[in-house]
Design an enzyme around this catalytic site. Structure first.
Site, mmCIF file in Angstrom:
data_model
loop_
_atom_site.group_PDB
_atom_site.id
_atom_site.type_symbol
_atom_site.label_atom_id
_atom_site.label_comp_id
_atom_site.label_asym_id
_atom_site.label_seq_id
_atom_site.Cartn_x
_atom_site.Cartn_y
_atom_site.Cartn_z
ATOM 1 N N TYR A 138 0.820 -1.221 0.000
ATOM 2 C CA TYR A 138 0.000 0.000 0.000
ATOM 3 C C TYR A 138 0.852 1.268 0.000
ATOM 4 O O TYR A 138 0.342 2.357 -0.262
ATOM 5 C CB TYR A 138 -0.943 0.008 1.213
ATOM 6 C CG TYR A 138 -2.192 -0.807 1.034
ATOM 7 C CD1 TYR A 138 -2.124 -2.189 0.843
ATOM 8 C CD2 TYR A 138 -3.448 -0.215 1.060
ATOM 9 C CE1 TYR A 138 -3.275 -2.945 0.675
ATOM 10 C CE2 TYR A 138 -4.606 -0.968 0.904
ATOM 11 C CZ TYR A 138 -4.506 -2.330 0.708
ATOM 12 O OH TYR A 138 -5.652 -3.079 0.536
ATOM 13 N N LYS B 123 5.716 -14.302 2.717
ATOM 14 C CA LYS B 123 6.232 -15.171 1.652
ATOM 15 C C LYS B 123 7.748 -15.039 1.678
ATOM 16 O O LYS B 123 8.413 -14.721 0.691
ATOM 17 C CB LYS B 123 5.668 -14.776 0.288
ATOM 18 C CG LYS B 123 4.257 -15.276 0.009
ATOM 19 C CD LYS B 123 4.178 -16.792 -0.125
ATOM 20 C CE LYS B 123 4.414 -17.274 -1.527
ATOM 21 N NZ LYS B 123 4.155 -18.742 -1.660
ATOM 22 N N ASP C 110 -0.062 -18.175 1.169
ATOM 23 C CA ASP C 110 -0.933 -19.127 0.461
ATOM 24 C C ASP C 110 -1.352 -20.249 1.406
ATOM 25 O O ASP C 110 -2.527 -20.577 1.552
ATOM 26 C CB ASP C 110 -0.246 -19.688 -0.792
ATOM 27 C CG ASP C 110 1.184 -20.170 -0.539
ATOM 28 O OD1 ASP C 110 1.712 -19.910 0.558
ATOM 29 O OD2 ASP C 110 1.745 -20.810 -1.426
ATOM 30 N N ASP D 251 -4.856 -7.582 4.295
ATOM 31 C CA ASP D 251 -6.143 -7.193 3.701
ATOM 32 C C ASP D 251 -6.866 -8.417 3.149
ATOM 33 O O ASP D 251 -8.066 -8.594 3.334
ATOM 34 C CB ASP D 251 -5.886 -6.187 2.568
ATOM 35 C CG ASP D 251 -7.159 -5.788 1.854
ATOM 36 O OD1 ASP D 251 -7.234 -5.958 0.627
ATOM 37 O OD2 ASP D 251 -8.105 -5.363 2.545
ATOM 38 N N ASP E 234 -10.354 -10.831 5.120
ATOM 39 C CA ASP E 234 -11.700 -11.088 4.577
ATOM 40 C C ASP E 234 -12.024 -12.580 4.602
ATOM 41 O O ASP E 234 -13.163 -12.976 4.884
ATOM 42 C CB ASP E 234 -11.816 -10.548 3.139
ATOM 43 C CG ASP E 234 -12.064 -9.043 3.103
ATOM 44 O OD1 ASP E 234 -11.887 -8.391 4.156
ATOM 45 O OD2 ASP E 234 -12.430 -8.520 2.041
HETATM 46 C C1 IPM Z 1 -10.178 -2.746 4.147
HETATM 47 C C2 IPM Z 1 -10.577 -2.209 2.798
HETATM 48 C C3 IPM Z 1 -9.634 -1.058 2.481
HETATM 49 C C4 IPM Z 1 -8.268 -1.650 2.168
HETATM 50 C C5 IPM Z 1 -10.070 -0.169 1.338
HETATM 51 C C6 IPM Z 1 -11.499 0.291 1.547
HETATM 52 C C7 IPM Z 1 -9.128 1.013 1.267
HETATM 53 O O1 IPM Z 1 -10.525 -3.237 1.848
HETATM 54 O O2 IPM Z 1 -10.162 -1.913 5.080
HETATM 55 O O3 IPM Z 1 -9.899 -3.945 4.267
HETATM 56 O O4 IPM Z 1 -7.978 -2.010 1.013
HETATM 57 O O5 IPM Z 1 -7.499 -1.741 3.134
HETATM 58 MN MN MN Z 2 -10.076 -5.180 2.594
#
Ligand code: IPM
Ligand code: MN
Length: 361
Positions: free
Chosen positions: A138, A193, A225, A249, A253
């Site tokens: 990032y 990694k 992975d 990130d 999820d």
């Molecule tokens: C998260 C989101 C953010 C990221 C976006 C909205 C900038 O996906 O907070 O996980 O990519 O970090």
């Molecule tokens: Mn995210």
């Protein structure tokens, strides 16, 4: 008695409704004299109107407040000429400018919530992903190379300072928890990694150095992975996972999905002097304005906010309010008083908030 100023940015899509629901619940738990919500502009919709995704007065208010509460940001089609999304700059600029280096994503399967993983019921999954939040891949946001329409590249930046502080955060968090559900061991798993890239080998080496200062915590390693397999096959092995920004990130999820989804997953983006709390979900513009979203991820982010404020100010009122809200969420879900759609129910956003307030009362 201190009253805490919460810089509040509703944002885009479902942001306003989940933020309003959360404010209603936090006020019901904490009363009106504990929290003062300062409503602020920001996000893709604001950008469309004014050309500013994060107005300077909003940034200043966030910098000066006791904490930041955010709904969601981002609207499809609102992008910069380079194709990246405008709304995301609300988060990213606050992260980078307020140095919110630890993005804390609890993965906890609550009673009454069904996991897609067989063999895991409420209480069977409980770990925390600590994502480095200011550098990694990032760091190249808005700084990558685009060359004559023929080549594009973004650099992965790993610094000693950035890694030391996020690893320190992860080990201290593990020291404060009761260990992995599977074996009770306090454990930090380094996700990287390192087998492929020097930058990740450097990340791992710094985590090893930090580990020497935390001998009661076991260190564990998992390639990015491989960890996706383990998070599905043996999630109860994990206690705390620390990862570079982009990997964090992605795996956070996946973790959220195993514990009921994005609609129930909170996050706290924490620095030494500031913190932003928001649900892990996005702005879900397709269901915006229909009272259909679940406020639970934002409400649980509010719980994280109250606890973070409690830690900083030693104010028992904050811890008490946090515990009451957390208990109310667990009651409403376990007793199926108001189950939102993403968890298989029919309850509207406002109905979930009202049910939480009734339980709190
Ligand atoms: C998260 C989101 C953010 C990221 C976006 C909205 C900038 O996906 O907070 O996980 O990519 O970090
Ligand atoms: Mn995210």
């Amino acid at each position: 008695m201190k009253r805490y100023t919460i810089a509040t940015i509703e944002g885009d899509g479902i942001g306003p409704e989940v933020t309003q629901a959360t404010m209603q619940v936090l006020r019901a738990a904490a009363g009106h004299d504990l929290l003062s919500f300062q409503m602020l502009d920001g996000g893709a919709g604001h950008y469309q109107k004014t050309g500013q995704v994060l107005p300077e007065d909003t940034f200043a208010a966030c910098r000066d407040a006791d904490a930041i509460l955010h709904g969601a940001a981002g609207l499809p089609g609102v992008v910069y000429p380079d194709g990246t999304e405008v709304g995301n700059d609300l988060h990213l600029r606050l992260r980078f400018r307020l140095d919110l280096y630890a993005n804390v994503r609890p993965v906890k399967l609550l009673p009454g919530v069904v996991s897609p993983l067989r063999g895991f019921d409420g209480g069977g999954i409980d770990y925390v992903i600590v994502r480095e939040n200011t550098e990694g891949l990032y760091a190249s946001r808005g700084a990558g190379v685009l060359l004559r329409g023929e080549m594009a590249s973004d650099s992965l930046v790993i610094t000693r300072k950035g890694t030391e502080r996020v690893a320190e955060f992860a080990f201290r968090l593990a020291e404060s928890r009761n260990g992995a559900l599977r074996d009770g061991k306090r454990r930090v798993t380094v996700c990287d990694k390192a087998n492929i890239l020097r930058s990740y080998a450097f990340f791992r080496a710094i985590c090893d150095e930090v580990h020497t200062r935390h001998p009661t915590v076991e260190i564990d390693y998992a390639y990015a992975d491989a960890i996706t397999v383990h998070m599905v096959k043996r999630p109860n092995f994990y206690d705390v996972i620390v990862a570079e920004n982009m990997f964090g990130d992605i795996i956070s999820d996946l973790g959220a999905a195993t514990a009921g989804g994005m609609g129930i997953s909170p996050s706290g983006e924490i620095g030494d002097d500031h913190a932003l709390f928001q649900g892990a979900h996005g702005s879900a513009p397709d269901i915006a304005g229909q009272d259909a979203a679940s406020p639970i991820a934002t409400v649980l982010s509010g719980v994280m906010m109250l606890r973070w404020l409690g830690d900083r100010h030693g104010d028992a009122r904050l811890y008490e309010a946090a515990a009451r809200v957390e208990q109310a969420v667990e009651t409403v879900l376990a007793e199926r008083i108001a189950v939102p759609r993403d968890l298989g129910g029919t309850a509207r956003c406002s109905e979930v908030a009202d049910a939480l307030c009734r339980v709190l009362a």
